[in-house]
Design an enzyme around this catalytic site. Structure first.
Site, PDB file in Angstrom:
ATOM      1  N   TYR A 188       2.184 -14.388   0.437  1.00 51.18           N
ATOM      2  CA  TYR A 188       2.584 -13.162   1.175  1.00 51.18           C
ATOM      3  C   TYR A 188       3.423 -13.379   2.235  1.00 51.18           C
ATOM      4  O   TYR A 188       4.403 -13.016   2.722  1.00 51.18           O
ATOM      5  CB  TYR A 188       1.305 -12.359   1.644  1.00 51.18           C
ATOM      6  CG  TYR A 188       1.428 -11.313   2.418  1.00 51.18           C
ATOM      7  CD1 TYR A 188       2.079  -9.995   1.914  1.00 51.18           C
ATOM      8  CD2 TYR A 188       1.155 -11.208   3.643  1.00 51.18           C
ATOM      9  CE1 TYR A 188       2.273  -8.866   2.426  1.00 51.18           C
ATOM     10  CE2 TYR A 188       1.414  -9.913   4.554  1.00 51.18           C
ATOM     11  CZ  TYR A 188       2.141  -8.993   4.063  1.00 51.18           C
ATOM     12  OH  TYR A 188       2.283  -7.749   4.680  1.00 51.18           O
ATOM     13  N   GLY A 240       7.203   2.865  -1.864  1.00 49.35           N
ATOM     14  CA  GLY A 240       5.811   2.750  -1.520  1.00 49.35           C
ATOM     15  C   GLY A 240       5.472   3.879  -0.775  1.00 49.35           C
ATOM     16  O   GLY A 240       4.563   3.992   0.220  1.00 49.35           O
ATOM     17  N   ILE A 247       1.783   3.291   5.450  1.00 50.83           N
ATOM     18  CA  ILE A 247       2.840   3.219   6.143  1.00 50.83           C
ATOM     19  C   ILE A 247       4.084   4.221   5.526  1.00 50.83           C
ATOM     20  O   ILE A 247       4.730   4.943   6.246  1.00 50.83           O
ATOM     21  CB  ILE A 247       3.311   1.919   6.536  1.00 50.83           C
ATOM     22  CG1 ILE A 247       2.329   1.276   7.780  1.00 50.83           C
ATOM     23  CG2 ILE A 247       4.775   2.023   7.502  1.00 50.83           C
ATOM     24  CD1 ILE A 247       2.392  -0.221   7.605  1.00 50.83           C
ATOM     25  N   GLY A 248       4.208   3.888   4.122  1.00 50.34           N
ATOM     26  CA  GLY A 248       5.296   4.648   3.691  1.00 50.34           C
ATOM     27  C   GLY A 248       4.923   6.120   3.562  1.00 50.34           C
ATOM     28  O   GLY A 248       6.041   6.908   3.683  1.00 50.34           O
TER      29      GLY A 248
HETATM   30  N1  LIG Z   1      -1.208  -2.850   6.520  1.00 51.74           N
HETATM   31  C1  LIG Z   1      -0.742  -4.017   7.325  1.00 51.74           C
HETATM   32  O1  LIG Z   1      -1.435  -4.343   8.354  1.00 51.74           O
HETATM   33  C2  LIG Z   1       0.663  -4.490   7.491  1.00 51.74           C
HETATM   34  C3  LIG Z   1       0.946  -5.504   8.370  1.00 51.74           C
HETATM   35  C4  LIG Z   1       2.186  -5.834   8.260  1.00 51.74           C
HETATM   36  C5  LIG Z   1       3.128  -5.455   7.178  1.00 51.74           C
HETATM   37  N2  LIG Z   1       2.731  -4.605   6.415  1.00 51.74           N
HETATM   38  C6  LIG Z   1       3.602  -4.108   5.324  1.00 51.74           C
HETATM   39  O2  LIG Z   1       3.622  -2.809   5.363  1.00 51.74           O
HETATM   40  C7  LIG Z   1       4.271  -2.360   3.943  1.00 51.74           C
HETATM   41  C8  LIG Z   1       3.424  -1.127   3.448  1.00 51.74           C
HETATM   42  O3  LIG Z   1       2.086  -1.557   3.586  1.00 51.74           O
HETATM   43  P1  LIG Z   1       0.822  -0.580   3.849  1.00 51.74           P
HETATM   44  O4  LIG Z   1       0.039  -1.151   5.007  1.00 51.74           O
HETATM   45  O5  LIG Z   1       1.253   1.096   4.056  1.00 51.74           O
HETATM   46  O6  LIG Z   1       0.011  -0.800   2.530  1.00 51.74           O
HETATM   47  P2  LIG Z   1      -0.440   0.250   1.247  1.00 51.74           P
HETATM   48  O7  LIG Z   1      -1.163   1.388   1.786  1.00 51.74           O
HETATM   49  O8  LIG Z   1      -1.257  -0.664   0.213  1.00 51.74           O
HETATM   50  O9  LIG Z   1       0.828   0.668   0.580  1.00 51.74           O
HETATM   51  C9  LIG Z   1       1.743  -0.015   0.030  1.00 51.74           C
HETATM   52  C10 LIG Z   1       2.477   0.679  -1.048  1.00 51.74           C
HETATM   53  O10 LIG Z   1       3.370  -0.102  -1.927  1.00 51.74           O
HETATM   54  C11 LIG Z   1       3.285   0.114  -3.235  1.00 51.74           C
HETATM   55  N3  LIG Z   1       3.142  -0.842  -4.104  1.00 51.74           N
HETATM   56  C12 LIG Z   1       2.726  -2.272  -4.318  1.00 51.74           C
HETATM   57  N4  LIG Z   1       3.243  -2.656  -5.259  1.00 51.74           N
HETATM   58  C13 LIG Z   1       4.155  -1.882  -5.955  1.00 51.74           C
HETATM   59  C14 LIG Z   1       4.638  -2.105  -7.237  1.00 51.74           C
HETATM   60  N5  LIG Z   1       4.493  -3.215  -7.927  1.00 51.74           N
HETATM   61  N6  LIG Z   1       5.774  -1.114  -7.465  1.00 51.74           N
HETATM   62  C15 LIG Z   1       5.650   0.122  -6.826  1.00 51.74           C
HETATM   63  N7  LIG Z   1       5.151   0.078  -5.464  1.00 51.74           N
HETATM   64  C16 LIG Z   1       4.075  -0.661  -5.247  1.00 51.74           C
HETATM   65  C17 LIG Z   1       1.796   0.679  -3.323  1.00 51.74           C
HETATM   66  O11 LIG Z   1       1.723   1.527  -4.463  1.00 51.74           O
HETATM   67  P3  LIG Z   1       0.322   1.957  -4.787  1.00 51.74           P
HETATM   68  O12 LIG Z   1      -0.291   2.800  -4.142  1.00 51.74           O
HETATM   69  O13 LIG Z   1       0.576   2.447  -6.302  1.00 51.74           O
HETATM   70  O14 LIG Z   1      -0.699   0.439  -5.189  1.00 51.74           O
HETATM   71  C18 LIG Z   1       1.842   1.504  -2.033  1.00 51.74           C
HETATM   72  O15 LIG Z   1       2.549   2.752  -2.170  1.00 51.74           O
HETATM   73  C19 LIG Z   1       4.172  -3.408   3.208  1.00 51.74           C
HETATM   74  O16 LIG Z   1       5.406  -3.914   2.875  1.00 51.74           O
HETATM   75  C20 LIG Z   1       3.072  -4.492   3.872  1.00 51.74           C
HETATM   76  O17 LIG Z   1       3.724  -5.751   3.551  1.00 51.74           O
HETATM   77  C21 LIG Z   1       1.430  -3.890   6.300  1.00 51.74           C
END
Ligand SMILES: NC(=O)c1ccc[n+]([C@@H]2O[C@H](COP(=O)([O-])OP(=O)(O)OC[C@H]3O[C@@H](n4cnc5c(N)ncnc54)[C@H](OP(=O)(O)O)[C@@H]3O)[C@@H](O)[C@H]2O)c1
Length: 289
Positions: free
Chosen positions: A166, A10, A15-16
């Site tokens: 989730y 991701g 975050i990634g």
């Molecule tokens: N944002 C928050 O407040 C928060 C809080 C607690 C934990 N987290 C955790 O932090 C992590 C990163 O989230 P983020 O906030 O950075 O959200 P984000 O911007 O939506 O990033 C999520 C990443 O995961 C990828 N992804 C989702 N489904 C996938 C799949 N089937 N195969 C491959 N890649 C996939 C997305 O790809 P695409 O761009 O192609 O969709 C994107 O690159 C997640 O595990 C989330 O649970 C986030």
């Protein structure tokens, strides 16, 4: 981080992406595991503009397909002689309609838990080849709101709720980390973390009540840069290489809830995951190493 090879899932968003960029800026060779080539290329360009070297690669896989996970792992294993850091960061949340992965697993459990379980297994030999291997699993404080049921991890027998699924999947991330830490040899550590409430793309496509709440809450959320801090801390600090099996928040060890601290839950989840994936991962004989 110079000469370190880091696989980040991701890595095209949120975050990634920041984690990948900051580690690359510190000299790491970053391997971005993404599902969308166009988005991945765009993110890579942004990283290359600031990192000062060209060791940034893209590998493609949809984590909702075990076949694609196996194929991308095969490519990674062929192309890299070791993996110093694996960040299982990719994650999603769905609407309140239950959907499934290519393999028929409930989508959230499949992508957020089974995918990192399988990917870690398939890449493990390369992590073991690192002098100091590190596996980071991005979890969430949302685990505290899970209605965790080892007998119904995939919401087959309950009314489906995307947010509940989730929360349960994020609890799985902590249990997976706990059990993995017990099975790994001493030179490889693993920790999980909560990144904060981050104003990323996360939950952007969710149209349920929670999706609306996420949108309204955005102005009060922290930046993606702030959200990546604990991942980067665990990837680069001495504590990140000494602690193992722990859960971090704001760069500090924190106690997860009771269900996420249960050795029984961790062991059962491991066994169930092995059964579902028809695989055996770090069998008990390695525990004694
Ligand atoms: N944002 C928050 O407040 C928060 C809080 C607690 C934990 N987290 C955790 O932090 C992590 C990163 O989230 P983020 O906030 O950075 O959200 P984000 O911007 O939506 O990033 C999520 C990443 O995961 C990828 N992804 C989702 N489904 C996938 C799949 N089937 N195969 C491959 N890649 C996939 C997305 O790809 P695409 O761009 O192609 O969709 C994107 O690159 C997640 O595990 C989330 O649970 C986030």
């Amino acid at each position: 981080m110079k000469d370190k090879i880091c696989v980040i899932t991701g890595a095209n968003s949120g975050i990634g992406k920041v984690t990948a960029r900051e580690l690359a800026k510190q000299g790491a060779h970053v391997v971005m595991l993404c599902r969308n080539e166009e988005k991945a290329e765009r993110a890579k360009e942004g990283i290359l503009r600031v990192c000062g070297h060209s060791r940034v690669d893209i590998v493609l896989a949809d984590l909702a397909s075990t076949q694609q996970i196996r194929s991308v792992a095969e490519n990674i294993n062929q192309d890299y002689h070791k993996i110093d850091l694996l960040v299982n960061n990719a994650g999603l949340m769905t609407d309140n309609t239950r959907s499934t992965t290519d393999d028929g697993f409930e989508m959230t459990f499949g992508v957020n838990h089974l995918a990192p379980f399988l990917l870690t297994q398939l890449l493990l030999d390369k992590v073991l080849a690192s002098e100091r291997g590190n596996i980071i699993n991005v979890s969430s404080e949302a685990h505290r709101f899970a209605s965790f049921d080892l007998k119904d991890l995939q919401y087959e027998n309950r009314k489906y709720n995307g947010l509940k699924a989730y929360c349960s999947s994020k609890l799985c991330n902590i249990l997976f980390t706990r059990e993995l830490s017990q099975r790994l040899p001493a030179h490889v550590v693993t920790n999980s973390l909560h990144p904060g409430a981050v104003a990323s793309n996360f939950g952007g496509g969710v149209s349920s009540f929670f999706g609306v709440v996420m949108k309204l809450a955005r102005p009060f959320m922290v930046s993606e840069e702030k959200g990546a801090e604990t991942s980067i801390y665990l990837a680069t600090s001495e504590e990140g290489f000494t602690a193992t099996g722990r859960y971090f928040k704001d760069k500090k060890v924190t106690n997860p809830n009771k269900e996420a601290s249960s050795s029984y839950n961790a062991k059962r989840l491991w066994e169930i995951s092995e059964e579902l994936l028809n695989t055996e991962f770090l069998p008990r004989k390695m525990v004694t190493q």
